[in-house]
Scaffold this motif. Structure first.
Motif, PDB file in Angstrom:
ATOM      1  N   ALA A  70     -31.443   3.204   8.067  1.00 60.87           N
ATOM      2  CA  ALA A  70     -31.137   2.344   9.220  1.00 60.87           C
ATOM      3  C   ALA A  70     -32.310   1.385   9.385  1.00 60.87           C
ATOM      4  N   THR A  71     -32.503   0.558   8.376  1.00 58.41           N
ATOM      5  CA  THR A  71     -33.736  -0.231   8.278  1.00 58.41           C
ATOM      6  C   THR A  71     -33.850  -1.292   9.367  1.00 58.41           C
ATOM      7  N   MET A  72     -32.717  -1.840   9.809  1.00 56.16           N
ATOM      8  CA  MET A  72     -32.782  -2.891  10.821  1.00 56.16           C
ATOM      9  C   MET A  72     -33.394  -2.372  12.127  1.00 56.16           C
ATOM     10  N   PHE A  73     -33.167  -1.098  12.435  1.00 58.90           N
ATOM     11  CA  PHE A  73     -33.668  -0.547  13.699  1.00 58.90           C
ATOM     12  C   PHE A  73     -35.180  -0.435  13.689  1.00 58.90           C
ATOM     13  N   THR A  74     -35.750  -0.030  12.558  1.00 62.05           N
ATOM     14  CA  THR A  74     -37.208   0.095  12.504  1.00 62.05           C
ATOM     15  C   THR A  74     -37.855  -1.289  12.643  1.00 62.05           C
ATOM     16  N   GLU A  75     -37.228  -2.302  12.036  1.00 58.43           N
ATOM     17  CA  GLU A  75     -37.757  -3.663  12.188  1.00 58.43           C
ATOM     18  C   GLU A  75     -37.619  -4.132  13.638  1.00 58.43           C
ATOM     19  N   ALA A  76     -36.474  -3.817  14.249  1.00 59.03           N
ATOM     20  CA  ALA A  76     -36.223  -4.292  15.617  1.00 59.03           C
ATOM     21  C   ALA A  76     -37.248  -3.716  16.582  1.00 59.03           C
ATOM     22  N   ILE A  77     -37.545  -2.417  16.458  1.00 57.57           N
ATOM     23  CA  ILE A  77     -38.487  -1.810  17.399  1.00 57.57           C
ATOM     24  C   ILE A  77     -39.897  -2.336  17.134  1.00 57.57           C
ATOM     25  N   THR A  78     -40.193  -2.683  15.877  1.00 59.88           N
ATOM     26  CA  THR A  78     -41.524  -3.200  15.542  1.00 59.88           C
ATOM     27  C   THR A  78     -41.769  -4.562  16.168  1.00 59.88           C
ATOM     28  N   VAL A  79     -40.733  -5.388  16.289  1.00 61.76           N
ATOM     29  CA  VAL A  79     -40.934  -6.692  16.944  1.00 61.76           C
ATOM     30  C   VAL A  79     -40.674  -6.613  18.448  1.00 61.76           C
TER      31      VAL A  79
END
Length: 393
Positions: free
Chosen positions: A74-83
């Motif tokens: 679920a790679t998009m979620f890790t990016e979303a929380i990082t930004v």
């Protein structure tokens, strides 16, 4: 392990870290009395890569490609929380179009994650067919990701203040076609699995968690909603633009492995509803807040300064984190994914603590498998839905 010295006939079995049903490198030391589980001790850390420490030595922009390695399904979620964390810390506005694009990507990622939960879960309890079916639909999701971001799995697509690129020409039509097709796919899964007597025999009443117990253990996501608690951070925290869409929280009250399966299956249908509404209502305008690109001051770097050492004399787009602390969270497919962030008026975070949903949900495993049969360990572990990348970080 709390066993008396007199019990001689107990067998201690090592499950994992190479067992195919462990979903990564999880190791369970299981104490058996015949076929019954007496005790179970999970051993973690085989996939620990120091993700939190790496974050404290990188700017947010440099760290973004790393984060897709936490939960690599679920790679998009890790990016979303990082930004999201730095955006809240610096009070940065995200353009409407970018927010819609983010929601579409997140929900597609949720579907991909749930699909790759469903296939191996069914394979664990003896049904091979769905394992091949889910890859057919998942390929289509990854084709959409590749068209929009250039990458199938590790996208590096989210940016502070928006996304890296706009949706390409024709992508929205292609995505709408996928939504129509995927709804028929979910019906096919339900026909194949939901009323299958062998499947029901394996999952009904296995790994039951009550509502209060789920709260006390700190469970989140489908694990919590399957125990009768309507808690979804998309409704609670109102992040991105989820409030503008019409969708329902999916929940069940039984709290067993079957309830967790039903929650995830119906969540995929809700995700399709959200994606269709977002695609039809997506506004025009910029896809990134370019004002935050105008970075603060002219620099006169020293020879051993950060710019010289890392970026060969070109100033990198560094974003200064103000001297504050913040906990940001979002509803990932597996539960509440959060980061605790402390800024220090520099380009690097002073502290970056990851709260992975899989790690917290895994805590309840030893209690669930006690007094069950050995074969039920697979069912219960599969229904928790863990990814060792985020458990070990």
């Amino acid at each position: 392990m709390n066993l008396s010295a007199t019990e001689k006939d107990l067998m201690i079995v090592n499950m994992g870290p190479h067992h195919p049903s462990m979903h990564g490198v999880l190791r369970l030391i299981v104490t058996l009395d015949g076929e019954d589980v007496v005790d179970c001790e999970p051993i973690l850390g085989y996939l620990h890569r120091g993700m939190e420490k790496i974050a404290e030595n990188r700017t947010i922009i440099q760290y973004l490609p790393y984060v897709t390695r936490w939960d690599y399904l679920a790679t998009m979620f890790t990016e979303a929380i990082t930004v999201n964390g730095p955006e809240q810390l610096g009070n940065i506005q995200v353009p409407k179009r970018a927010s819609y694009i983010r929601v579409i990507m997140l929900e597609l990622s949720r579907i991909a994650s749930h699909l790759l939960w469903l296939g191996p879960f069914m394979a664990d309890i003896g049904a091979q067919t769905p394992f091949f079916y889910i890859f057919r639909e998942r390929e289509l999701v990854y084709d959409l990701f590749e068209a929009a971001t250039g990458m199938r799995m590790m996208h590096n697509y989210f940016r502070i203040g928006g996304v890296a690129a706009d949706l390409p020409y024709g992508w929205i039509d292609k995505c709408l076609d996928f939504c129509d097709y995927f709804l028929t796919g979910i019906v096919e899964y339900q026909k194949l699995i939901t009323r299958n007597p062998i499947f029901l025999e394996r999952v009904e009443g296995i790994g039951v968690i009550g509502g209060e117990e789920a709260i006390n253990w700190g469970l989140s996501g489908p694990m919590l909603r399957a125990s009768g608690i309507k808690w979804d951070l998309r409704k609670v925290d109102h992040y991105e633009c989820y409030d503008e869409f019409d969708w329902e929280i999916q929940w069940q009250k039984e709290g067993d492995s079957l309830a967790r399966y039903l929650v995830r299956i119906s969540e995929m249908t809700e995700s399709i509803k959200i994606i269709q509404q977002a695609l039809e209502g997506i506004p025009g305008g910029p896809y990134e807040n370019l004002e935050i690109r105008c970075f603060d001051r002219e620099r006169d770097p020293e020879w051993n300064d950060f710019e010289y050492r890392f970026i060969s004399k070109k100033p990198s787009p560094t974003f200064e984190l103000p001297r504050q602390e913040l906990y940001a969270r979002m509803e990932a497919p597996k539960g509440e994914l959060g980061i605790f962030l402390i800024g220090d008026q520099s380009g690097f975070p002073w502290r970056w603590k990851i709260r992975p949903p899989g790690f917290i949900n895994l805590q309840i495993l030893p209690q669930l498998v006690k007094r069950m049969k050995l074969a039920d360990i697979m069912t219960i572990l599969g229904s928790i839905d863990i990814i060792m990348g985020e458990v070990d970080r």
